[in-house]
Design a protein around this motif. Structure first.
Motif, PDB file in Angstrom:
ATOM      1  N   ILE A  16      46.444  91.785  28.989  1.00 20.44           N
ATOM      2  CA  ILE A  16      46.716  92.093  27.456  1.00 20.44           C
ATOM      3  C   ILE A  16      48.138  91.797  27.037  1.00 20.44           C
ATOM      4  CG2 ILE A  16      47.237  94.029  26.036  1.00 20.44           C
ATOM      5  CD1 ILE A  16      44.503  95.295  26.916  1.00 20.44           C
ATOM      6  N   LEU A  17      49.070  91.906  28.355  1.00 19.83           N
ATOM      7  CA  LEU A  17      50.562  91.658  27.822  1.00 19.83           C
ATOM      8  C   LEU A  17      50.675  90.383  27.335  1.00 19.83           C
ATOM      9  CD1 LEU A  17      52.367  93.530  30.662  1.00 19.83           C
ATOM     10  CD2 LEU A  17      52.494  93.830  28.177  1.00 19.83           C
ATOM     11  N   PRO A  18      50.036  89.051  27.818  1.00 24.45           N
ATOM     12  CA  PRO A  18      50.423  87.862  27.333  1.00 24.45           C
ATOM     13  C   PRO A  18      49.802  87.593  25.913  1.00 24.45           C
ATOM     14  CG  PRO A  18      49.637  87.638  29.705  1.00 24.45           C
ATOM     15  CD  PRO A  18      49.552  89.214  29.310  1.00 24.45           C
ATOM     16  N   LEU A  19      48.763  88.431  25.493  1.00 24.93           N
ATOM     17  CA  LEU A  19      48.096  88.360  24.266  1.00 24.93           C
ATOM     18  C   LEU A  19      49.326  88.716  23.288  1.00 24.93           C
ATOM     19  CD1 LEU A  19      44.653  90.235  24.427  1.00 24.93           C
ATOM     20  CD2 LEU A  19      45.432  87.726  24.270  1.00 24.93           C
ATOM     21  N   ILE A  20      50.258  89.545  23.372  1.00 27.45           N
ATOM     22  CA  ILE A  20      51.368  90.015  22.630  1.00 27.45           C
ATOM     23  C   ILE A  20      52.186  88.829  22.462  1.00 27.45           C
ATOM     24  CG2 ILE A  20      53.328  91.506  22.350  1.00 27.45           C
ATOM     25  CD1 ILE A  20      51.790  93.359  24.146  1.00 27.45           C
ATOM     26  N   ILE A  21      52.357  88.017  23.373  1.00 26.17           N
ATOM     27  CA  ILE A  21      53.385  86.829  23.114  1.00 26.17           C
ATOM     28  C   ILE A  21      52.646  85.656  22.425  1.00 26.17           C
ATOM     29  CG2 ILE A  21      54.464  84.875  24.282  1.00 26.17           C
ATOM     30  CD1 ILE A  21      54.780  86.904  26.773  1.00 26.17           C
ATOM     31  N   SER A  22      51.054  85.846  22.680  1.00 20.72           N
ATOM     32  CA  SER A  22      50.401  84.788  21.871  1.00 20.72           C
ATOM     33  C   SER A  22      50.169  84.824  20.419  1.00 20.72           C
ATOM     34  CB  SER A  22      49.142  84.340  22.665  1.00 20.72           C
ATOM     35  OG  SER A  22      48.230  85.542  22.539  1.00 20.72           O
ATOM     36  N   ILE A  23      50.562  86.136  19.936  1.00 19.28           N
ATOM     37  CA  ILE A  23      50.258  86.470  18.533  1.00 19.28           C
ATOM     38  C   ILE A  23      50.842  85.283  17.500  1.00 19.28           C
ATOM     39  CG2 ILE A  23      50.837  88.139  16.614  1.00 19.28           C
ATOM     40  CD1 ILE A  23      50.308  90.317  18.708  1.00 19.28           C
ATOM     41  N   LYS A  24      52.106  84.943  17.982  1.00 23.21           N
ATOM     42  CA  LYS A  24      52.870  83.733  17.164  1.00 23.21           C
ATOM     43  C   LYS A  24      52.073  82.544  16.907  1.00 23.21           C
ATOM     44  CE  LYS A  24      57.131  85.785  18.715  1.00 23.21           C
ATOM     45  NZ  LYS A  24      58.506  85.463  19.504  1.00 23.21           N
ATOM     46  N   MET A  25      51.788  82.237  18.310  1.00 24.57           N
ATOM     47  CA  MET A  25      50.924  80.751  18.278  1.00 24.57           C
ATOM     48  C   MET A  25      49.665  80.888  17.879  1.00 24.57           C
ATOM     49  SD  MET A  25      52.815  79.566  21.892  1.00 24.57           S
ATOM     50  CE  MET A  25      52.444  81.260  22.555  1.00 24.57           C
ATOM     51  N   SER A  26      48.822  81.728  17.513  1.00 24.81           N
ATOM     52  CA  SER A  26      47.414  81.648  17.504  1.00 24.81           C
ATOM     53  C   SER A  26      47.217  82.063  15.992  1.00 24.81           C
ATOM     54  CB  SER A  26      46.653  82.613  18.706  1.00 24.81           C
ATOM     55  OG  SER A  26      46.970  83.912  18.087  1.00 24.81           O
ATOM     56  N   ASN A  27      45.862  81.764  15.769  1.00 23.35           N
ATOM     57  CA  ASN A  27      45.111  82.318  14.440  1.00 23.35           C
ATOM     58  C   ASN A  27      45.044  83.689  14.599  1.00 23.35           C
ATOM     59  OD1 ASN A  27      43.892  82.565  12.122  1.00 23.35           O
ATOM     60  ND2 ASN A  27      42.299  81.340  12.713  1.00 23.35           N
ATOM     61  N   MET A  28      45.454  84.507  13.599  1.00 22.86           N
ATOM     62  CA  MET A  28      45.175  85.928  13.690  1.00 22.86           C
ATOM     63  C   MET A  28      43.483  86.252  13.834  1.00 22.86           C
ATOM     64  SD  MET A  28      47.907  87.362  13.982  1.00 22.86           S
ATOM     65  CE  MET A  28      47.983  89.068  13.759  1.00 22.86           C
ATOM     66  N   MET A  29      42.525  85.532  13.241  1.00 19.07           N
ATOM     67  CA  MET A  29      41.294  85.974  13.372  1.00 19.07           C
ATOM     68  C   MET A  29      40.760  85.717  14.651  1.00 19.07           C
ATOM     69  SD  MET A  29      39.084  87.253  11.604  1.00 19.07           S
ATOM     70  CE  MET A  29      37.351  87.526  11.340  1.00 19.07           C
ATOM     71  N   ASN A  30      41.151  84.735  15.439  1.00 20.85           N
ATOM     72  CA  ASN A  30      40.778  84.402  16.552  1.00 20.85           C
ATOM     73  C   ASN A  30      41.534  85.286  17.654  1.00 20.85           C
ATOM     74  OD1 ASN A  30      39.405  82.065  15.987  1.00 20.85           O
ATOM     75  ND2 ASN A  30      41.294  80.685  16.381  1.00 20.85           N
ATOM     76  N   PHE A  31      42.585  85.590  17.366  1.00 18.30           N
ATOM     77  CA  PHE A  31      43.495  86.773  18.158  1.00 18.30           C
ATOM     78  C   PHE A  31      42.518  88.201  18.123  1.00 18.30           C
ATOM     79  CE2 PHE A  31      46.435  90.174  18.528  1.00 18.30           C
ATOM     80  CZ  PHE A  31      46.771  90.215  19.692  1.00 18.30           C
ATOM     81  N   TYR A  32      42.326  88.628  17.093  1.00 20.60           N
ATOM     82  CA  TYR A  32      41.459  90.017  16.660  1.00 20.60           C
ATOM     83  C   TYR A  32      40.171  89.795  17.295  1.00 20.60           C
ATOM     84  CZ  TYR A  32      45.109  91.682  13.591  1.00 20.60           C
ATOM     85  OH  TYR A  32      46.265  92.172  13.029  1.00 20.60           O
ATOM     86  N   LEU A  33      39.474  88.793  17.302  1.00 21.86           N
ATOM     87  CA  LEU A  33      38.168  88.666  17.907  1.00 21.86           C
ATOM     88  C   LEU A  33      38.331  88.469  19.408  1.00 21.86           C
ATOM     89  CD1 LEU A  33      35.077  87.919  17.484  1.00 21.86           C
ATOM     90  CD2 LEU A  33      35.592  85.589  17.665  1.00 21.86           C
ATOM     91  N   PHE A  34      39.247  88.006  19.837  1.00 26.45           N
ATOM     92  CA  PHE A  34      39.374  87.894  21.415  1.00 26.45           C
ATOM     93  C   PHE A  34      39.695  89.252  21.994  1.00 26.45           C
ATOM     94  CE2 PHE A  34      41.986  87.372  25.114  1.00 26.45           C
ATOM     95  CZ  PHE A  34      40.934  86.812  26.064  1.00 26.45           C
ATOM     96  N   THR A  35      40.815  90.124  21.234  1.00 24.37           N
ATOM     97  CA  THR A  35      40.956  91.050  21.751  1.00 24.37           C
ATOM     98  C   THR A  35      40.162  92.464  21.400  1.00 24.37           C
ATOM     99  OG1 THR A  35      43.291  90.869  20.642  1.00 24.37           O
ATOM    100  CG2 THR A  35      42.957  92.997  21.347  1.00 24.37           C
ATOM    101  N   PHE A  36      39.264  92.205  20.366  1.00 29.82           N
ATOM    102  CA  PHE A  36      38.093  92.862  20.214  1.00 29.82           C
ATOM    103  C   PHE A  36      37.036  92.898  21.345  1.00 29.82           C
ATOM    104  CE2 PHE A  36      33.776  93.917  18.567  1.00 29.82           C
ATOM    105  CZ  PHE A  36      33.914  95.095  18.151  1.00 29.82           C
ATOM    106  N   LEU A  37      36.629  91.737  21.693  1.00 31.95           N
ATOM    107  CA  LEU A  37      35.745  91.238  22.778  1.00 31.95           C
ATOM    108  C   LEU A  37      36.286  91.847  23.990  1.00 31.95           C
ATOM    109  CD1 LEU A  37      34.394  87.919  21.672  1.00 31.95           C
ATOM    110  CD2 LEU A  37      33.293  89.890  21.477  1.00 31.95           C
TER     111      LEU A  37
END
Length: 117
Positions: free
Chosen positions: A74-95
């Protein structure tokens, strides 16, 4: 340059000889029963090797490892918020969280989290 290499080789050779001599001098030759026996994770190797192992301890250790790995993912997900699409980020986090919650529900349903003896 050659003289520098020769001097450093001599120093290394002297240090190597000193380490070998000190190792031979400082060895203790006392044979102790406890020191000669292998250490097996806190179990006394002189008793029966097939003692029952605490399954609850093992399950808690596995659950700890699962959630420890979850944090490492989960920790690298926080860094990738700036570089990714928010919809893809939310979908990946939810899954990801749904997989963890389904695994927790499965452990709970199978009785792995009950502490009754």
């Amino acid at each position: 340059m050659l003289m520098l290499i020769m001097n450093s080789m001599m120093i290394i050779l002297i240090l190597l000889i000193m380490v070998i001599i000190l190792n031979l001098i400082s060895k203790k030759s006392m044979l102790d029963r406890e020191k000669c026996s292998p250490f097996e994770c806190g179990f006394d190797p002189k008793t029966l090797p097939r003692l029952p192992f605490s399954l609850h301890f093992f399950l808690i250790a596995i659950i700890f490892l699962i959630f420890d790995i979850e944090l490492a993912l989960i920790l690298p997900l926080i860094i990738s918020i700036k570089m990714s699409n928010m919809m893809n980020f939310y979908l990946f986090t939810f899954l990801f969280l749904m997989i963890l919650l389904l695994g927790l529900y499965h452990e709970w349903n199978q009785g792995a989290l009950t502490w009754a003896i």
